[in-house]
Scaffold this motif. Structure first.
Motif, short mmCIF file in Angstrom:
data_model
loop_
_atom_site.label_atom_id
_atom_site.label_comp_id
_atom_site.label_asym_id
_atom_site.label_seq_id
_atom_site.Cartn_x
_atom_site.Cartn_y
_atom_site.Cartn_z
N THR A 1 -55.41 63.70 106.43
CA THR A 1 -56.08 64.91 106.89
C THR A 1 -55.10 65.80 107.65
OG1 THR A 1 -56.72 63.96 109.03
CG2 THR A 1 -58.24 63.61 107.16
N ALA A 2 -55.54 67.01 107.95
CA ALA A 2 -54.72 67.91 108.75
C ALA A 2 -54.37 67.27 110.09
CB ALA A 2 -55.48 69.23 108.97
N LEU A 3 -55.36 66.68 110.75
CA LEU A 3 -55.12 66.03 112.04
C LEU A 3 -54.10 64.90 111.89
CD1 LEU A 3 -56.25 65.98 115.04
CD2 LEU A 3 -57.55 63.98 114.31
N GLU A 4 -54.23 64.09 110.87
CA GLU A 4 -53.33 62.96 110.68
C GLU A 4 -51.90 63.42 110.36
OE1 GLU A 4 -56.61 59.72 108.98
OE2 GLU A 4 -55.59 61.10 107.61
N ASN A 5 -51.77 64.50 109.59
CA ASN A 5 -50.45 65.03 109.27
C ASN A 5 -49.69 65.47 110.52
OD1 ASN A 5 -49.32 65.61 106.36
ND2 ASN A 5 -51.55 65.69 106.16
N VAL A 6 -50.43 65.99 111.50
CA VAL A 6 -49.79 66.44 112.74
C VAL A 6 -49.62 65.30 113.74
CG1 VAL A 6 -49.96 68.09 114.66
CG2 VAL A 6 -50.73 68.75 112.37
N ALA A 7 -50.50 64.32 113.69
CA ALA A 7 -50.41 63.19 114.62
C ALA A 7 -49.32 62.20 114.23
CB ALA A 7 -51.76 62.47 114.68
N LEU A 8 -49.08 62.03 112.94
CA LEU A 8 -48.14 61.00 112.49
C LEU A 8 -46.74 61.11 113.09
CD1 LEU A 8 -49.10 60.48 108.74
CD2 LEU A 8 -49.03 58.73 110.52
N PRO A 9 -46.11 62.29 113.13
CA PRO A 9 -44.77 62.38 113.74
C PRO A 9 -44.76 61.93 115.20
CG PRO A 9 -45.27 64.37 112.51
CD PRO A 9 -46.54 63.59 112.59
N GLN A 10 -45.86 62.18 115.90
CA GLN A 10 -45.93 61.79 117.30
C GLN A 10 -46.07 60.27 117.43
OE1 GLN A 10 -48.59 64.59 119.62
NE2 GLN A 10 -49.18 65.13 117.53
N MET A 11 -46.83 59.66 116.54
CA MET A 11 -46.99 58.21 116.58
C MET A 11 -45.68 57.51 116.21
SD MET A 11 -50.81 58.13 114.87
CE MET A 11 -50.89 56.35 114.71
N ILE A 12 -44.94 58.09 115.27
CA ILE A 12 -43.63 57.54 114.92
C ILE A 12 -42.69 57.60 116.13
CG2 ILE A 12 -41.56 57.97 113.51
CD1 ILE A 12 -43.49 58.90 111.28
N ARG A 13 -42.84 58.65 116.93
CA ARG A 13 -42.02 58.79 118.13
C ARG A 13 -42.43 57.80 119.22
NH1 ARG A 13 -40.76 64.42 121.45
NH2 ARG A 13 -39.38 63.47 123.00
N GLY A 14 -43.67 57.29 119.16
CA GLY A 14 -44.08 56.29 120.13
C GLY A 14 -45.35 56.59 120.88
N LEU A 15 -45.98 57.75 120.64
CA LEU A 15 -47.23 58.05 121.31
C LEU A 15 -48.35 57.19 120.74
CD1 LEU A 15 -45.69 60.57 122.37
CD2 LEU A 15 -47.81 61.85 122.08
N SER A 16 -49.35 56.92 121.57
CA SER A 16 -50.52 56.20 121.08
C SER A 16 -51.30 57.08 120.12
CB SER A 16 -51.42 55.80 122.25
OG SER A 16 -52.03 56.94 122.82
N LYS A 17 -52.12 56.47 119.30
CA LYS A 17 -52.93 57.23 118.35
C LYS A 17 -53.84 58.21 119.09
CE LYS A 17 -56.08 56.68 114.43
NZ LYS A 17 -56.77 55.71 113.53
N LYS A 18 -54.40 57.79 120.21
CA LYS A 18 -55.29 58.64 120.98
C LYS A 18 -54.56 59.88 121.49
CE LYS A 18 -58.43 58.62 124.96
NZ LYS A 18 -59.01 57.80 126.07
N GLU A 19 -53.37 59.67 122.07
CA GLU A 19 -52.58 60.79 122.60
C GLU A 19 -52.15 61.72 121.47
OE1 GLU A 19 -50.08 59.16 126.39
OE2 GLU A 19 -49.63 58.23 124.46
N ALA A 20 -51.70 61.13 120.36
CA ALA A 20 -51.22 61.93 119.23
C ALA A 20 -52.35 62.76 118.64
CB ALA A 20 -50.61 61.02 118.17
#
Length: 226
Positions: free
Chosen positions: A102-121
């Motif tokens: 989804t749009a949300l997941e596309n933007v959250a994924l780079p942040q999760m790869i960097r180390g943010l939690s799923k909730k924060e991302a």
């Protein structure tokens, strides 16, 4: 504070047959934090080369590229990749979104790869997409979005990890004039809101006029335009 990007005496040439083509020659260029710069030049003049050098995708043959005051030409490939991942965002003419997310997941994924939690991302992704007028499209996949919406998701993804430098190569080149103006306006607003430095290649002089500065490439040099 050191500039977000500085090129000092940069040269870049490519071998062609027994000779070479000199794309950049002793080029100097600086972008400060929070500044937007339009790169306006004809095809084949070296715009992509300049963006690749600024984004550490290529090495200069001469001179130095500084990111946040740090010289980069002699760094290892691993360290250059780390700087690129943490401090540089890219937006291309085609959105390159992951179709199964989804749009949300596309933007959250780079942040999760960097180390943010799923909730924060997810929270930051939602904020960025809402700022860009896509709060009602968070759960839609790329195929369910218009071209302008897809490109706004790509912009949000590029800014998801709060880079110091944003590089965009004809980010509205595939869009109709009205959509292009809307996406470009959203991009420049977000640049100023976040304080990121932006170098955006575009052929559209009306869009370039909205930016803080305009530069072109002339005989291997980076030249300021009025």
């Amino acid at each position: 504070m050191a500039p977000a990007l500085a090129l000092v005496g940069v040269g870049r040439r490519y071998t062609q047959g027994e000779g070479h083509i000199e794309v950049l020659r002793n080029a100097d260029f600086v972008i400060e934090h929070g500044q937007s710069v339009a790169l306006v030049a004809p095809s084949g003049s070296g715009k992509s080369t300049l963006l690749h050098l600024a984004g550490l995708l290529e090495h200069p043959d001469d001179g130095e590229v500084y990111i946040d005051g740090r010289a980069t030409s002699k760094l290892s490939d691993a360290e250059r990749t780390r700087i690129r991942r943490l401090h540089v965002g890219f937006v291309y003419q085609f959105h390159h979104l992951l179709g199964e997310f989804t749009a949300l997941e596309n933007v959250a994924l780079p942040q999760m790869i960097r180390g943010l939690s799923k909730k924060e991302a997810n929270a930051r992704a939602g904020d960025l997409l809402s700022y860009l007028g896509l709060g009602h499209r968070l759960t839609h996949r790329p195929a369910e979005l218009s071209g302008g919406e897809q490109q706004r998701v790509a912009i949000a993804r590029a800014l998801a990890n709060a880079p110091r430098l944003l590089l965009a190569d004809e980010p509205t080149g595939n869009l109709d004039p009205r959509t292009s103006a809307h996406v470009f306006g959203a991009l420049t607003e977000l640049v100023h809101a976040t304080g990121v430095a932006a170098l955006i290649a575009t052929h559209n002089l009306d869009l370039a006029a909205q930016m803080d500065r305009r530069v072109t490439l002339r005989d291997g040099a980076i030249v300021e335009l009025a």
